[in-house]
Each structure stands twice: as structure tokens, then as C-alpha cells.
Design a protein around this motif. Structure first.
Motif, PDB file in Angstrom:
ATOM      1  N   THR A  31       0.836  -1.271  -0.120  1.00 15.60           N
ATOM      2  CA  THR A  31      -0.055  -0.049   0.086  1.00 15.60           C
ATOM      3  C   THR A  31       0.967   1.216   0.043  1.00 15.60           C
ATOM      4  OG1 THR A  31      -1.730   1.101   0.998  1.00 15.60           O
ATOM      5  CG2 THR A  31      -0.250   0.283   2.711  1.00 15.60           C
ATOM      6  N   ARG A  32       0.156   2.557  -0.019  1.00 11.87           N
ATOM      7  CA  ARG A  32       0.998   3.620   0.221  1.00 11.87           C
ATOM      8  C   ARG A  32       0.296   4.636   0.794  1.00 11.87           C
ATOM      9  NH1 ARG A  32       2.191   6.614  -5.302  1.00 11.87           N
ATOM     10  NH2 ARG A  32       4.233   6.718  -4.261  1.00 11.87           N
ATOM     11  N   LEU A  33       1.098   5.286   1.784  1.00 11.15           N
ATOM     12  CA  LEU A  33       0.648   6.015   2.933  1.00 11.15           C
ATOM     13  C   LEU A  33       0.914   7.390   2.287  1.00 11.15           C
ATOM     14  CD1 LEU A  33       2.301   4.353   5.876  1.00 11.15           C
ATOM     15  CD2 LEU A  33       0.181   3.653   4.974  1.00 11.15           C
ATOM     16  N   GLY A  34      -0.156   8.503   2.661  1.00 10.56           N
ATOM     17  CA  GLY A  34       0.091   9.762   2.739  1.00 10.56           C
ATOM     18  C   GLY A  34       0.919  10.295   3.750  1.00 10.56           C
ATOM     19  N   TYR A  35       1.633  11.317   3.611  1.00  5.75           N
ATOM     20  CA  TYR A  35       2.334  12.209   4.342  1.00  5.75           C
ATOM     21  C   TYR A  35       2.256  13.607   4.409  1.00  5.75           C
ATOM     22  CZ  TYR A  35       6.077  12.956   1.000  1.00  5.75           C
ATOM     23  OH  TYR A  35       6.905  13.536   0.321  1.00  5.75           O
ATOM     24  N   GLU A  36       2.393  14.333   5.512  1.00  4.80           N
ATOM     25  CA  GLU A  36       2.571  15.631   5.489  1.00  4.80           C
ATOM     26  C   GLU A  36       3.681  16.205   6.283  1.00  4.80           C
ATOM     27  OE1 GLU A  36      -1.976  17.888   5.142  1.00  4.80           O
ATOM     28  OE2 GLU A  36      -1.663  15.977   6.800  1.00  4.80           O
TER      29      GLU A  36
ATOM     30  N   ARG B 253       5.953  20.147   2.777  1.00  2.29           N
ATOM     31  CA  ARG B 253       5.940  18.809   1.816  1.00  2.29           C
ATOM     32  C   ARG B 253       4.808  18.113   2.162  1.00  2.29           C
ATOM     33  NH1 ARG B 253      11.349  17.525   0.588  1.00  2.29           N
ATOM     34  NH2 ARG B 253      12.437  19.439  -0.041  1.00  2.29           N
ATOM     35  N   SER B 254       4.296  17.243   1.110  1.00  3.28           N
ATOM     36  CA  SER B 254       3.167  16.202   1.105  1.00  3.28           C
ATOM     37  C   SER B 254       3.511  15.333   0.022  1.00  3.28           C
ATOM     38  CB  SER B 254       1.783  16.823   1.216  1.00  3.28           C
ATOM     39  OG  SER B 254       1.624  17.663  -0.035  1.00  3.28           O
ATOM     40  N   GLY B 255       2.837  13.981   0.076  1.00  2.00           N
ATOM     41  CA  GLY B 255       3.036  13.139  -0.959  1.00  2.00           C
ATOM     42  C   GLY B 255       2.610  11.937  -0.384  1.00  2.00           C
ATOM     43  N   ARG B 256       3.291  10.678  -0.988  1.00  2.00           N
ATOM     44  CA  ARG B 256       2.967   9.545  -0.805  1.00  2.00           C
ATOM     45  C   ARG B 256       3.893   8.766  -0.595  1.00  2.00           C
ATOM     46  NH1 ARG B 256      -2.500   8.303  -1.290  1.00  2.00           N
ATOM     47  NH2 ARG B 256      -2.213   6.172  -1.718  1.00  2.00           N
ATOM     48  N   VAL B 257       4.130   7.650   0.249  1.00  2.00           N
ATOM     49  CA  VAL B 257       5.291   6.800   0.388  1.00  2.00           C
ATOM     50  C   VAL B 257       4.839   5.437   0.463  1.00  2.00           C
ATOM     51  CG1 VAL B 257       5.133   7.230   3.084  1.00  2.00           C
ATOM     52  CG2 VAL B 257       7.364   6.603   1.981  1.00  2.00           C
TER      53      VAL B 257
ATOM     54  N   VAL C 115      13.816  12.519   3.702  1.00  2.00           N
ATOM     55  CA  VAL C 115      13.404  13.803   3.054  1.00  2.00           C
ATOM     56  C   VAL C 115      14.807  14.720   2.947  1.00  2.00           C
ATOM     57  CG1 VAL C 115      11.990  15.795   3.940  1.00  2.00           C
ATOM     58  CG2 VAL C 115      11.250  13.580   4.502  1.00  2.00           C
ATOM     59  N   ARG C 116      14.788  15.345   1.894  1.00  4.92           N
ATOM     60  CA  ARG C 116      16.033  16.328   1.497  1.00  4.92           C
ATOM     61  C   ARG C 116      15.305  17.447   1.107  1.00  4.92           C
ATOM     62  NH1 ARG C 116      18.435  13.544   4.595  1.00  4.92           N
ATOM     63  NH2 ARG C 116      20.467  12.410   4.023  1.00  4.92           N
TER      64      ARG C 116
ATOM     65  N   PHE D 115       7.126  19.236  11.863  1.00  9.25           N
ATOM     66  CA  PHE D 115       6.035  18.432  12.285  1.00  9.25           C
ATOM     67  C   PHE D 115       5.499  17.660  11.128  1.00  9.25           C
ATOM     68  CE2 PHE D 115       6.218  22.225  14.688  1.00  9.25           C
ATOM     69  CZ  PHE D 115       6.250  21.641  16.155  1.00  9.25           C
ATOM     70  N   TYR D 116       5.172  16.293  11.376  1.00  7.29           N
ATOM     71  CA  TYR D 116       4.787  15.279  10.418  1.00  7.29           C
ATOM     72  C   TYR D 116       3.740  14.558  10.687  1.00  7.29           C
ATOM     73  CZ  TYR D 116       7.736  12.238  12.776  1.00  7.29           C
ATOM     74  OH  TYR D 116       8.399  11.200  13.805  1.00  7.29           O
ATOM     75  N   ARG D 117       3.036  13.827   9.740  1.00  2.42           N
ATOM     76  CA  ARG D 117       2.111  12.781  10.195  1.00  2.42           C
ATOM     77  C   ARG D 117       1.798  12.169   8.894  1.00  2.42           C
ATOM     78  NH1 ARG D 117      -2.961  17.123  11.078  1.00  2.42           N
ATOM     79  NH2 ARG D 117      -2.982  18.053   8.865  1.00  2.42           N
ATOM     80  N   PHE D 118       1.265  10.933   9.047  1.00  5.06           N
ATOM     81  CA  PHE D 118       0.853  10.107   7.994  1.00  5.06           C
ATOM     82  C   PHE D 118      -0.755   9.586   7.926  1.00  5.06           C
ATOM     83  CE2 PHE D 118       5.134   8.874   9.145  1.00  5.06           C
ATOM     84  CZ  PHE D 118       5.960   8.822   7.953  1.00  5.06           C
TER      85      PHE D 118
END
Length: 502
Positions: free
Chosen positions: A66-71, A83-87, A101-102, A111-114
Motif C-alpha cells: 500500500t501507499r501512505l500519505g504524509y504531510e 511537503r506532502s505526498g505518498r510513500v 526527506v531532503r 512536524f509530520y504525520r501519516f
């Protein structure tokens, strides 16, 4: 927030692999129906750099990729998302996601969340390194046994404003041992398979203080032995005698370790090994050289009749020039890095006690699983620490379940020889004390040992400025009280240009 009793009940359920009902996810972009929180193991960050870091989570209860979203945001309210996207969270890696992340600005908190469907992870906080900081606060920790105590010391690290945690091994324990009060139980046999090790790591992540620490601070990690089995080295099992069985167990343990640590995706090598020796540079202030003293090590000397660490006497093999702790490639890497050192403080983070330790069993007695079992390898490391570019070398270690502050001598046979470096060894974060039969009276037998405590658990708090490194040995007041606080057990300083402790 779960109560401790609820937490333990949930942990036991997770260890038995019944924490979440399975939900199928195929194809990878399909959002599955979730029957429980896929982010129950929390979030983590690691591998800090001036322009980025690695973010981690592991999505539970999924069958298939599966792919997770992140912010990623510059504020905790996520009003300014940078930044946001999918991993990817591959099924072959247990649903673990490692997002590298670069390109971010230096010296900033983030700060980040999935996300997965309508499920959102807890919010994590991390930071990029400052380009040229003038101060730095680190925590050194090791040896956390689930059964032996609550992980309360992590709460103190958060309160102390630690910028990065150096976790130098025994993140999990594969077995129960020792007498004394236990605060909780593994509830299952020792792990052998990938599923077993995944469950053991997942169990650990249900500790509220450990989960909060991972969400609050970046971790820089390397394993020791208990992440696989006690006293193993390289391809030699410390417990599992049959080679094929040990290598199968080791492969499972290494993969599970990777799946639960905030490591770069490239850290998991194609041969199943892990790239764990690497450098972290805080400008001109400090370099952390993180070492791996398990994966590439030679078998312990004089271990023909007994596997693993032991007291050896009249053992010529401790001087074997071919024996190694780091392996030839890592030795060369460390030497090259120290030869080109540009920072004022060179921190050598590794797993165990580096200094010579005279034992009560006699003048020729050595504990074979520490650097004492590898004299030629230690002398090569001392030569690297003596490179002209190295201005202030400090060796950091753990493993021995006791606190130590040592002077590293050019020649341990001569107590008056030059002090090459300082050594700080942290006690266990939560476990039994080190063996009294080896350590009692250590300072009296070893003049280079300037402080030793074998009665407390905790961690070492390190404060660095260009002129000084302050060490605060933080002892937890009780391992059986979940509300226990840490107190300062001993404070010492290392002055720049003057290695060692007074």
C-alpha cells in the motif's frame, strides 16, 4: 492515553499477532477498509542532516502493498505545509515506511504525520541540523529490557530538550533473564522467525514513553547483540550453535530491526545486512561517528568450549592481530574520517566498554566480549583516535548495565601514559545492574576509571559547546514505578584540549 494496565493488555495481544484485523490492500493505491488504527505503533524520525531527515511508521493490519500519505509542516497545526505526498509501505517489509526527506532549510523544527484512508497518525516533531551550531544536547542510551522496568527515562529526555538520541544497542531483548521484580512479561517464547521479531519490536512500541520519545526527537541507532541473540558476533551465534539455524534467525532479526527503525531505505542491503556505520556532522562543533561492533566482528577469543562472552585467562588470542571488532572496511572508514576530522569534538558512538578493565579474577583476566578481548583491534582504534586532526575524542558506549567515566590511555599497561580520549558509558535504560563479580571495586583496580556506578539505570545527557563537553549521568529513581523521575547521579566536564576526567 491508555492506562498502564490497558497498555499491557494491548501489548500482549499485539505480541500474539491479534492486535488488528487484517484488511486487504490491492492495488497499492487502493484505500482499504480499516477495522482498527493502522498507526498504533506510532511514528519516528532519524538520520538528521542539515537539509532533512528520515521519517518512519509501520502500517499494521494490511495484506499486500500500500501507499501512505504524509504531510510535513513548519507548525504543529499544519497550517504551513512544506511537503506532502505518498510513500510506499511494502508488505515484504511488514508495512514499514521509510521516507527520506531532503532539501529543507537547516536548523528548523518540523512536524509530520501519516495518513491512510481516514486514519491519521499521531503528530511527530523533528528538526534539521543547524549549519554551524554553537551548542548541542544529546542523549546516550542503551539496554532496555521490556520486563525489567518502565521506560520512564525517555520522559526525562523529552523534558531536558534533547536534540537527538544516540541509541547504541539492545533496543529490544530477545529473552528473559535474571532475578528480581518484573513489571510486565513478554508473554511468548524467545523470537526465532521474522514474525516473532516483528511482534517483539511492535510490543516495545506500545510503551507510552518510548513511543512519545520517538515522536519527539530524532533517533540515531545501531544494534548490539540482543536484537538477535545474546553475545553473537558476525556469523557466530552466541546461543544458536547450528550455523544454518543461526543465520536464519539473524536474517529475520536484522530485517525486523530495519522495519522498526528510522533508517534510510538504503540501510537494508541486498545481502540482508544493514549499513549502520555512518557519520553525523553538526558543523564545526561535533561529529558523531556511529559504529557497528557486532555485524563484522571476529569470534570472541578462546571460545572453543563455550560460546559468547566469558572471563578468559592466559588467552594468547586476545592479542591476535587478525582479530577485529569493526571489520577491515569499517576500520579503514573510521581512520579516514578521523584523519579528515574538521569538528572540535569527535564522538565515537559504539556499543560496549572500550577502556582496559582489570578484573578481580587476576591480572591476565579479561572479559572476552568487550574490547579487552581484541587488543590489537583496540590499538588500531587508538591510533586512529590519535590522528592530528582529532582535537577532542570522546568514546561513547553502553552494553554493561552500569555508568562509567574513563580516561583512554595510549598504553593501559602504563598508568602514566598519555590520555588520548575520554570515555562515557551509559547504564541500562531499564534492566538489571551489571555483574558485581566483574565490576565491584573496578575504580580501585583501574586508575583510569574516574567514576563507576553499578547500582542505577538511566542514561547520559551530553551538552557540547566549543570549549567544553558536560556529562550528566541521569539515574531513574525506580524501574518499577511508572511515574519515576530521573535525578542527576554525577556531573563531570571535559575541557577542550584536555582529554579525560580529573
Amino acid at each position: 492515553m491508555f492506562g498502564r494496565r490497558q497498555l499491557l493488555a494491548g501489548a500482549a495481544s499485539l505480541a500474539a499477532t491479534r492486535f488488528l484485523a487484517a484488511a486487504r490492500a490491492a492495488p497499492a493505491d487502493h484505500v482499504p477498509h480499516l477495522s482498527a488504527d493502522p498507526f498504533a505503533l506510532g511514528v519516528a524520525s532519524g538520520e538528521p542532516a542539515t537539509d532533512g531527515f528520515v521519517l518512519w511508521t509501520r502500517a499494521l493490519g494490511l495484506i499486500g502493498d500500500t501507499r501512505l500519505g504524509y504531510e510535513i509542516a513548519s507548525d504543529e497545526g499544519f497550517r504551513s505545509i512544506v511537503r506532502s505526498g505518498r510513500v510506499d509501505a511494502p508488505a515484504a517489509r511488514g508495512g514499514a515506511a521509510h521516507l527520506e526527506v531532503r532539501g529543507l532549510p537547516p536548523g528548523r523544527p518540523f512536524f509530520y504525520r501519516f495518513h491512510l484512508g481516514d486514519a491519521v497518525s499521531r503528530i511527530g516533531r523533528t528538526a534539521t541540523m543547524a549549519a554551524d551550531p554553537q551548542q548541542l544536547r544529546l542523549a546516550l542510551t542503551s539496554c532496555q529490557h521490556w520486563e525489567h522496568g518502565w521506560f520512564s527515562a525517555y520522559r526525562d529526555m523529552i523534558e531536558q530538550g534533547v536534540e537527538a538520541v544516540l541509541q547504541v544497542g539492545d533496543y529490544i531483548y530477545e529473552k528473559s533473564f535474571g532475578s528480581g521484580p518484573d513489571v510486565r512479561s513478554f508473554g511468548v517464547p524467545d523470537p526465532q522467525t521474522l514474525g516473532d521479531y516483528r511482534a517483539r519490536h511492535a510490543l516495545y512500541r506500545t510503551d507510552a514513553d518510548l513511543a512519545a520519545a520517538h515522536a519527539a526527537m530524532p533517533f540515531i541507532v545501531a544494534f548490539d547483540d540482543h536484537e538477535v541473540e545474546n553475545d553473537y558476533v558476525g556469523e557466530h551465534g552466541g546461543v544458536t550453535a547450528e550455523r544454518t539455524a543461526f543465520l536464519r534467525r539473524r536474517a529475520a532479526a536484522w530485517q525486523a530491526y530495519f522495519e522498526h527503525m528510522p533508517l534510510r531505505p538504503s540501510a537494508l542491503l541486498s545481502n540482508g545486512g544493514l549499513q549502520l556505520y555512518r557519520r553525523f556532522r553538526w558543523g564545526r562543533l561535533a561529529t558523531v561517528h556511529m559504529l557497528d561492533t557486532r555485524q563484522h566482528r571476529s569470534i570472541q577469543p578462546c571460545s572453543d568450549t563455550k560460546r559468547g562472552g566469558q572471563v578468559v585467562r592466559d588467552c594468547a588470542a586476545v592479542d591476535d592481530a587478525a582479530a577485529t571488532v569493526l571489520g577491515a572496511q569499517q576500520e579503514a572508514w573510521l581512520d579516514a574520517g578521523l584523519m579528515r576530522e574538521t569538528a572540535g569534538w569527535s564522538l565515537i558512538a559504539q556499543q560496549t566498554l572500550f577502556a582496559r578493565l582489570a578484573l578481580p579474577q587476576g591480572p591476565d583476566a579479561r572479559w572476552s566480549d568487550m574490547w579487552d578481548g581484541y587488543e590489537a583491534a583496540r590499538m588500531r582504534a587508538l591510533a586512529s583516535l590519535s590522528r592530528p586532526a582529532v582535537r577532542n575524542a570522546v568514546v561513547l558506549g553502553g552494553d554493561v548495565h552500569s555508568f562509567w567515566l574513563n580516561n583512554i590511555l595510549a598504553d593501559f599497561d602504563d598508568p602514566q601514559s598519555k590520555v588520548v580520549a575520554s570515555e562515557v558509558v551509559t547504564s541500562c535504560l531499564a534492566s538489571r545492574s551489571g555483574p558485581a563479580a566483574l565490576f565491584d571495586g573496578a575504580a580501585a583496580r583501574n586508575s583510569h576509571v574516574r567514576f563507576h556506578d553499578n547500582a542505577h539505570a538511566g542514561y547520559a545527557l551530553l551538552d557540547l559547546v566549543p570549549q567544553r563537553l558536560d556529562v550528566d549521568l541521569r539515574a531513574v529513581s525506580s524501574l518499577t514505578d511508572p511515574a519515576a523521575q530521573c535525578v542527576s547521579l554525577e556531573r563531570r566536564s571535559i575541557e577542550a584540549g584536555r582529554p579525560g576526567f580529573a
